[in-house]
Design a protein around this motif. Sequence first.
Motif, short mmCIF file in Angstrom:
data_model
loop_
_atom_site.label_atom_id
_atom_site.label_comp_id
_atom_site.label_asym_id
_atom_site.label_seq_id
_atom_site.Cartn_x
_atom_site.Cartn_y
_atom_site.Cartn_z
N THR A 130 66.04 27.79 2.66
CA THR A 130 67.15 26.83 2.63
C THR A 130 67.56 26.48 1.20
O THR A 130 66.72 26.32 0.32
N SER A 136 71.49 26.87 7.92
CA SER A 136 71.65 27.64 9.15
C SER A 136 72.22 29.03 8.87
O SER A 136 71.79 30.01 9.47
N PHE A 160 64.30 21.33 0.70
CA PHE A 160 63.58 21.06 1.96
C PHE A 160 62.40 22.02 2.14
O PHE A 160 62.11 22.43 3.28
C1 LIG Z 1 60.98 18.35 6.98
C2 LIG Z 1 61.70 19.64 6.77
C3 LIG Z 1 60.96 20.78 6.43
C4 LIG Z 1 61.62 21.98 6.19
N1 LIG Z 1 60.89 23.08 5.76
C5 LIG Z 1 61.57 24.17 5.33
C6 LIG Z 1 60.86 25.24 4.69
O1 LIG Z 1 59.63 25.22 4.54
N2 LIG Z 1 61.57 26.30 4.23
C7 LIG Z 1 62.92 26.38 4.38
O2 LIG Z 1 63.50 27.35 3.93
N3 LIG Z 1 63.62 25.37 4.98
C8 LIG Z 1 62.98 24.27 5.45
N4 LIG Z 1 63.67 23.25 6.03
C9 LIG Z 1 65.11 23.37 6.19
C10 LIG Z 1 65.58 23.58 7.62
O3 LIG Z 1 65.16 24.82 8.10
C11 LIG Z 1 67.10 23.41 7.61
O4 LIG Z 1 67.36 22.04 7.35
C12 LIG Z 1 67.75 23.84 8.90
O5 LIG Z 1 67.65 25.24 9.07
C13 LIG Z 1 69.22 23.43 8.97
O6 LIG Z 1 69.90 23.84 7.82
P1 LIG Z 1 70.80 22.76 7.03
O7 LIG Z 1 69.95 21.57 6.76
O8 LIG Z 1 71.41 23.44 5.86
O9 LIG Z 1 71.90 22.34 8.05
P2 LIG Z 1 73.36 23.02 8.22
O10 LIG Z 1 73.25 24.48 8.24
O11 LIG Z 1 74.29 22.38 7.27
O12 LIG Z 1 73.72 22.53 9.70
C14 LIG Z 1 73.90 21.15 9.99
C15 LIG Z 1 74.12 21.00 11.48
O13 LIG Z 1 75.32 21.66 11.84
C16 LIG Z 1 75.22 22.19 13.12
N5 LIG Z 1 75.46 23.66 13.08
C17 LIG Z 1 75.27 24.51 12.05
N6 LIG Z 1 75.60 25.76 12.39
C18 LIG Z 1 76.01 25.72 13.68
C19 LIG Z 1 76.48 26.70 14.62
N7 LIG Z 1 76.58 27.99 14.31
N8 LIG Z 1 76.83 26.27 15.85
C20 LIG Z 1 76.72 24.97 16.21
N9 LIG Z 1 76.29 24.02 15.37
C21 LIG Z 1 75.94 24.37 14.12
C22 LIG Z 1 73.81 21.88 13.62
O14 LIG Z 1 73.86 20.68 14.37
C23 LIG Z 1 73.04 21.64 12.34
O15 LIG Z 1 71.91 20.78 12.52
C24 LIG Z 1 63.03 22.06 6.32
C25 LIG Z 1 63.75 20.92 6.71
C26 LIG Z 1 63.11 19.72 6.91
C27 LIG Z 1 63.94 18.52 7.26
#
Ligand SMILES: Cc1cc2nc3c(=O)[nH]c(=O)nc-3n(C[C@H](O)[C@H](O)[C@H](O)COP(=O)(O)OP(=O)(O)OC[C@H]3O[C@@H](n4cnc5c(N)ncnc54)[C@H](O)[C@@H]3O)c2cc1C
Length: 383
Positions: A130, A136, A160
Amino acid sequence: MRLENYRSPWMDADLDAFRDSVRRFIREQLLPHEDKWREQHRSDREAWRACGEMGMILPDMPSEYGGVDGSPAYYAVVMEELNYAGSVSIALGINHIVGHYILASGTEEQKRQWLPGIASGEIITSIAMTEPGTGSDLQGVRTRAVKKGDKYVISGSKTFISNGQNSDMVVVIAKTDTEAKGSKGISLFIVDTRTPGFIRGQCLDKVGLPGQDTSEMFFDECEVPASSLLGGVEGKGFYQLMQQLPYERAEIAIAAAAAMERAFALTVDYTRERKAFGKSILEFQNTRFQLAEIKAIVMASRTFCDLIVQRWVDGTLDTTMASMGKFWLTDRQCEVVDRCLQFFGGFGYMNEYPIARMFSDSRVARIYGGANEIQRELVGRSL
Ligand SMILES: Cc1cc2nc3c(=O)[nH]c(=O)nc-3n(C[C@H](O)[C@H](O)[C@H](O)COP(=O)(O)OP(=O)(O)OC[C@H]3O[C@@H](n4cnc5c(N)ncnc54)[C@H](O)[C@@H]3O)c2cc1C
């Protein structure tokens, strides 16, 4: 904490014995530190080594690479017992996933260099996918790895990242070809965190899981040897990730099912003891009806989880099943924990009560490992 009169079909006598020793170990060696880890926002390295000695980190890895030659069921037992006990600050799951990335996709040299240390807990790992601009949609990563002689120069920011303060090694997703369409230009790198140009950012202040050192990470022209490229071939990163994602999602699903069982058991005990209007709260019909419904959800979750574990053991766990389990079980986890918390009244809002911690700790399960909307999208493709 397991439901009475129910035995998971994948359990056997060896797993029973393993479960007993893991349960004792968690109670004696991990749980006493849980409060301290939540305060200091990271787990202690000694605990990782102790988990390694117990064979809890990579029980399902061949012994020639430091594992215990067990089936994935051994790892399912570890996940369940950690969640039954509420020992959630030590993110062993990341070492488990990284170990399996390397086992599945690494060169022989990479396996010999890293796997024994990952299994023993000497090496703590992170997975850096991330970025501030994308989570995502991993094809949109901006971190670059540019080939320069027999090295790659990595530049970019990640956020994250679990185990971000403790990690000795990070698997980083980066673009090696910025012209390539879609996922083709993406590669994975194994980065030793002592490499100049690797910079740890701040440990992030979260809603829950305060004992996990979720952090930012920066790569400022971080030069790594070409042998750090996972599998030694550029452009395979997305495929390597996708191959392992069902297992990462299965881990989250297993944790969710166990957390629900714990929440339910804690709530039955509490409502039996707590009195209002001259009787125990469990005697109110509303409580019994609600807990009856919750028990049915917990039971359905347990059997769904067992199917996932069985498929994992059989080698037939596919993306659809893992994604269904991930979104459905974590949605149920948040629902069940919230409904259970209600029966604790004000105490349910106090962090000294396990149910309150479970409430804040569980919320992220619907976000990490791929947001639940993405899981629905993946399942939708199977229709
Ligand atoms: C405590 C914690 C630990 C983590 N550990 C790791 C780690 O070790 N390594 C790592 O790489 N990442 C890690 N993450 C990151 C986590 O995997 C991401 O936060 C997650 O994949 C979502 O990505 P984003 O935060 O960029 O949300 P975004 O991609 O911005 O998405 C936000 C929201 O938009 C909606 N959305 C997005 N795309 C779509 C779609 N195609 N269709 C419908 N709705 C959609 C969903 O509701 C989503 O929750 C961690 C996160 C947390 C909070």
